[in-house]
Each structure stands twice: as structure tokens, then as C-alpha cells.
Design a protein around this motif. Sequence first.
Motif, mmCIF file in Angstrom:
data_model
loop_
_atom_site.group_PDB
_atom_site.id
_atom_site.type_symbol
_atom_site.label_atom_id
_atom_site.label_comp_id
_atom_site.label_asym_id
_atom_site.label_seq_id
_atom_site.Cartn_x
_atom_site.Cartn_y
_atom_site.Cartn_z
ATOM 1 N N ARG A 254 -17.144 5.545 50.860
ATOM 2 C CA ARG A 254 -16.673 6.407 49.779
ATOM 3 C C ARG A 254 -16.606 7.852 50.264
ATOM 4 N NH1 ARG A 254 -22.220 5.972 48.909
ATOM 5 N NH2 ARG A 254 -23.273 7.869 48.188
ATOM 6 N N SER A 255 -15.918 8.678 49.517
ATOM 7 C CA SER A 255 -15.838 10.091 49.849
ATOM 8 C C SER A 255 -17.194 10.751 49.631
ATOM 9 C CB SER A 255 -14.783 10.791 48.982
ATOM 10 O OG SER A 255 -13.498 10.345 49.331
ATOM 11 N N TYR A 256 -17.423 11.842 50.351
ATOM 12 C CA TYR A 256 -18.680 12.565 50.236
ATOM 13 C C TYR A 256 -18.849 13.107 48.822
ATOM 14 C CZ TYR A 256 -18.533 12.407 55.336
ATOM 15 O OH TYR A 256 -18.466 11.981 56.634
ATOM 16 N N ASP A 257 -20.091 13.220 48.405
ATOM 17 C CA ASP A 257 -20.432 13.800 47.096
ATOM 18 C C ASP A 257 -19.844 13.016 45.936
ATOM 19 O OD1 ASP A 257 -21.788 15.877 48.419
ATOM 20 O OD2 ASP A 257 -19.939 17.038 48.616
ATOM 21 N N THR A 258 -19.651 11.707 46.118
ATOM 22 C CA THR A 258 -19.221 10.843 45.015
ATOM 23 C C THR A 258 -20.259 9.735 44.845
ATOM 24 O OG1 THR A 258 -17.898 9.436 46.493
ATOM 25 C CG2 THR A 258 -16.782 11.299 45.428
ATOM 26 N N PRO A 259 -20.453 9.247 43.629
ATOM 27 C CA PRO A 259 -21.479 8.226 43.399
ATOM 28 C C PRO A 259 -21.123 6.886 44.032
ATOM 29 C CG PRO A 259 -20.186 8.580 41.411
ATOM 30 C CD PRO A 259 -19.772 9.643 42.381
ATOM 31 N N GLN A 260 -22.143 6.103 44.320
ATOM 32 C CA GLN A 260 -21.938 4.766 44.860
ATOM 33 C C GLN A 260 -21.262 3.901 43.795
ATOM 34 O OE1 GLN A 260 -22.592 3.886 47.891
ATOM 35 N NE2 GLN A 260 -22.589 1.653 47.940
ATOM 36 N N PRO A 261 -20.122 3.272 44.108
ATOM 37 C CA PRO A 261 -19.439 2.428 43.125
ATOM 38 C C PRO A 261 -20.329 1.281 42.642
ATOM 39 C CG PRO A 261 -17.990 2.934 44.950
ATOM 40 C CD PRO A 261 -19.347 3.386 45.362
ATOM 41 N N SER A 262 -20.178 0.933 41.403
ATOM 42 C CA SER A 262 -20.970 -0.139 40.808
ATOM 43 C C SER A 262 -20.448 -1.500 41.248
ATOM 44 C CB SER A 262 -20.927 -0.038 39.282
ATOM 45 O OG SER A 262 -19.596 -0.280 38.820
ATOM 46 N N ALA A 263 -21.242 -2.540 40.958
ATOM 47 C CA ALA A 263 -20.831 -3.905 41.287
ATOM 48 C C ALA A 263 -19.561 -4.276 40.531
ATOM 49 C CB ALA A 263 -21.963 -4.871 40.957
ATOM 50 N N ALA A 264 -19.445 -3.805 39.282
ATOM 51 C CA ALA A 264 -18.254 -4.107 38.487
ATOM 52 C C ALA A 264 -17.014 -3.445 39.084
ATOM 53 C CB ALA A 264 -18.468 -3.643 37.040
ATOM 54 N N GLN A 265 -17.156 -2.227 39.608
ATOM 55 C CA GLN A 265 -16.021 -1.542 40.230
ATOM 56 C C GLN A 265 -15.616 -2.239 41.524
ATOM 57 O OE1 GLN A 265 -17.890 2.378 40.301
ATOM 58 N NE2 GLN A 265 -16.376 3.142 38.817
ATOM 59 N N CYS A 266 -16.589 -2.684 42.307
ATOM 60 C CA CYS A 266 -16.280 -3.429 43.538
ATOM 61 C C CYS A 266 -15.544 -4.728 43.211
ATOM 62 C CB CYS A 266 -17.568 -3.729 44.303
ATOM 63 S SG CYS A 266 -18.365 -2.278 45.024
ATOM 64 N N LYS A 267 -15.985 -5.390 42.149
ATOM 65 C CA LYS A 267 -15.339 -6.641 41.750
ATOM 66 C C LYS A 267 -13.904 -6.394 41.311
ATOM 67 C CE LYS A 267 -15.772 -10.554 38.557
ATOM 68 N NZ LYS A 267 -16.562 -11.154 37.448
ATOM 69 N N GLN A 268 -13.672 -5.317 40.573
ATOM 70 C CA GLN A 268 -12.323 -5.008 40.112
ATOM 71 C C GLN A 268 -11.402 -4.679 41.279
ATOM 72 O OE1 GLN A 268 -12.117 -1.942 37.124
ATOM 73 N NE2 GLN A 268 -9.917 -2.170 36.821
ATOM 74 N N LEU A 269 -11.915 -3.938 42.265
ATOM 75 C CA LEU A 269 -11.109 -3.623 43.445
ATOM 76 C C LEU A 269 -10.822 -4.894 44.250
ATOM 77 C CD1 LEU A 269 -9.707 -1.595 45.247
ATOM 78 C CD2 LEU A 269 -11.907 -1.082 46.335
ATOM 79 N N ALA A 270 -11.793 -5.809 44.326
ATOM 80 C CA ALA A 270 -11.575 -7.077 45.028
ATOM 81 C C ALA A 270 -10.474 -7.885 44.346
ATOM 82 C CB ALA A 270 -12.878 -7.874 45.071
ATOM 83 N N GLU A 271 -10.477 -7.916 43.011
ATOM 84 C CA GLU A 271 -9.443 -8.628 42.273
ATOM 85 C C GLU A 271 -8.071 -7.993 42.500
ATOM 86 O OE1 GLU A 271 -10.857 -8.414 38.303
ATOM 87 O OE2 GLU A 271 -12.325 -10.053 38.534
ATOM 88 N N LEU A 272 -8.039 -6.664 42.557
ATOM 89 C CA LEU A 272 -6.782 -5.960 42.807
ATOM 90 C C LEU A 272 -6.241 -6.294 44.197
ATOM 91 C CD1 LEU A 272 -4.746 -3.919 41.712
ATOM 92 C CD2 LEU A 272 -6.202 -2.092 42.601
ATOM 93 N N CYS A 273 -7.126 -6.400 45.190
ATOM 94 C CA CYS A 273 -6.702 -6.765 46.553
ATOM 95 C C CYS A 273 -6.130 -8.177 46.584
ATOM 96 C CB CYS A 273 -7.890 -6.659 47.511
ATOM 97 S SG CYS A 273 -8.446 -4.959 47.825
#
Length: 323
Positions: A254-273
Motif C-alpha cells: 500500500r502507499s505510505y501513510d495509508t491504513p492497512q486494508p481490511s479483509a473485506a477490502q482484500c476480498k473485494q479486490l480479489a473478486e474484481l481481479c
Amino acid sequence: MKQKKLRSLSAVLLIGWCLIFLRCETTEKSMVRALYLAQKEQSITVGLLYQAPEAAADASEASGAVQLQLAQADTLAKALAAAQKQLPQKADYRLCDYLLIDQNASAELLAAYERTVLENRQGRVSAKVSVLEMDDGFLEELPAEKQEFPNKLLELLKQCTDQMPRLYQYQDGMLLPQLRAEKQEVALADTSILWRVENSIELEARQAETARLLLEMGGVHTFWLEGEPVTVRRCSVSVTLREETASLRLDCQRSYDTPQPSAAQCKQLAELCTQTVQSFWQQGIDLVHLQQRSALQNGVGREKITINNACPQLQADVRFLPM
């Protein structure tokens, strides 16, 4: 005394040679920064985005007014020659880092330009490519004096350079950013163009950004996941094949100074891929080279995954590495 005269003569000759070199190699050349190609029926338009000789442009950050010169003919060679004749001095392509094409540019036109580059050095095969869309007659109607458009166009090209593939990749297809020009303004469009030898496809922003992520293209990628922006500054994509299934793993930073993405966000990005790979597959495009990987794993002619069959079952796993 004789040696002193020889040293003085050598110094004068060296200074003279340097002045001649500087005069000939910088200030007396029209430095072409970008080249535009458009194709309509039997005519080809060439546009040279250049800096005048007085700019002394010998570096990528050269200063000086940017200007645009257009020419049209029935062949690329004639159009290019006509455009060059209108420049104040001989064209120099050392800084020609960008190639702009219209969406209808054919593979034959790009192949002809590639040959021109290799034979006559009128450009670069490593030039970054993008699509420039405009209304008919837009360039011809630009005012002759005080043109703001060329400067704005060059600045936008510099900003978008990470999104652009290179000319020598055209035979494999190119995912191109789309620039739109209107009323002396130019902006990056929300859509992108998947340019292929067979045809071109317009992609909406989210799908295009996901494709760039899967292709491991440079630059920062931003996605809205679970209602919040997530930025990816680097990503490594690995593919594992098992029989007729495929697993994608994306290790992201992730970019610097940004929060660690949640499990739900990772799952949504995986579905988008997964959706993006499937969508491209349905259009005959093997985005992550599953067929090539199957051929390497099982042998040519015995691959279990081919683009002619239905898309294999996909599973994606997205992980963000700790900072």
C-alpha cells in the motif's frame, strides 16, 4: 615558446569545436517531443509536437514554447516528410518519448512507423503510446498564435507516462490511456483503450485499472473498496495452475501513510481481479497468460487451458504486505 603557441592554438580549436557542436546539436535543431498518427480511409495525418531551436532542448526537462505542426498525405512517409519541412530547423528525435495515435490506427500503420523509426531514426521504438481523441478538424482549427494546447498536451503526457506501454509492444496488444481534447483543453478520460491488432475495445476506469494491476504496470493504482480508497504502489502477481483451474495471488504494497486494508477490502479486490480476467477471456484475451503457462507446464499441444475453451475456474487471493 613554440609549445606555448601550440597550447594556445589547441585551446582555440577546442573552443571552436565546442561552439560548433553546441550550435549544431542543440540550438539549430527542432526538438520533437511527441509524434501523432491518425488514419482515415486513404489519408494519414502526422503531427509533430516540437520545441523551437531557441529552446536549446538537450534534456527531457527542456524549457521553451511547445508547438505543433501537422501534415497530411496518402502515405506515412509523405506525411512525415511534409510535417518536417514545415519545422524551423531540421527535426531531432532524441527526445521523442511519446507516440499519440487515434483509436482507429491500424497495425499496418504502427508497423510502418516502427520501420521508419528503425531505418531513419525518426522517433523511438521505446516511445510511450497513448490514444488522443478529438473532434474532426480540432487540430486544424487551433489558432496559429498563442497556442496553449501543445504545452498542456506535453505536460499531461509526462503525468500519465506510468500508464503507457511502449511502441515495441503493439503486436501483443496495448492497454492505452485515453486523452480527450476539446476547446484548447486536454484531459485524461475515465475510459481506456485496449488496442489490439484485430480491434480495439473501450474499457471503463475500474476495469482498466484492475487490468494494469494484473499486468504489473508501474504507477500507483487506486481502488474504491468497501466505500474507501485503497492505493497500491507496487504489486507482484503469481499464477498457479492445477488441472483446469487457476489460482491468482497478488502480493501488494500500500502507499505510505495509508491504513492497512481490511479483509473485506482484500476480498473485494480479489473478486474484481477474477471478474476482470473472466471478462477479458470472454473477449478472446488471455490477460494473465494462462494458456502459455499451461503449455509450459504440460507441453505444447497438450495444454489443458486454451483461449478457445471456457474460462477456467479462477480463485484470487489478495494480500497486503506489512510496512
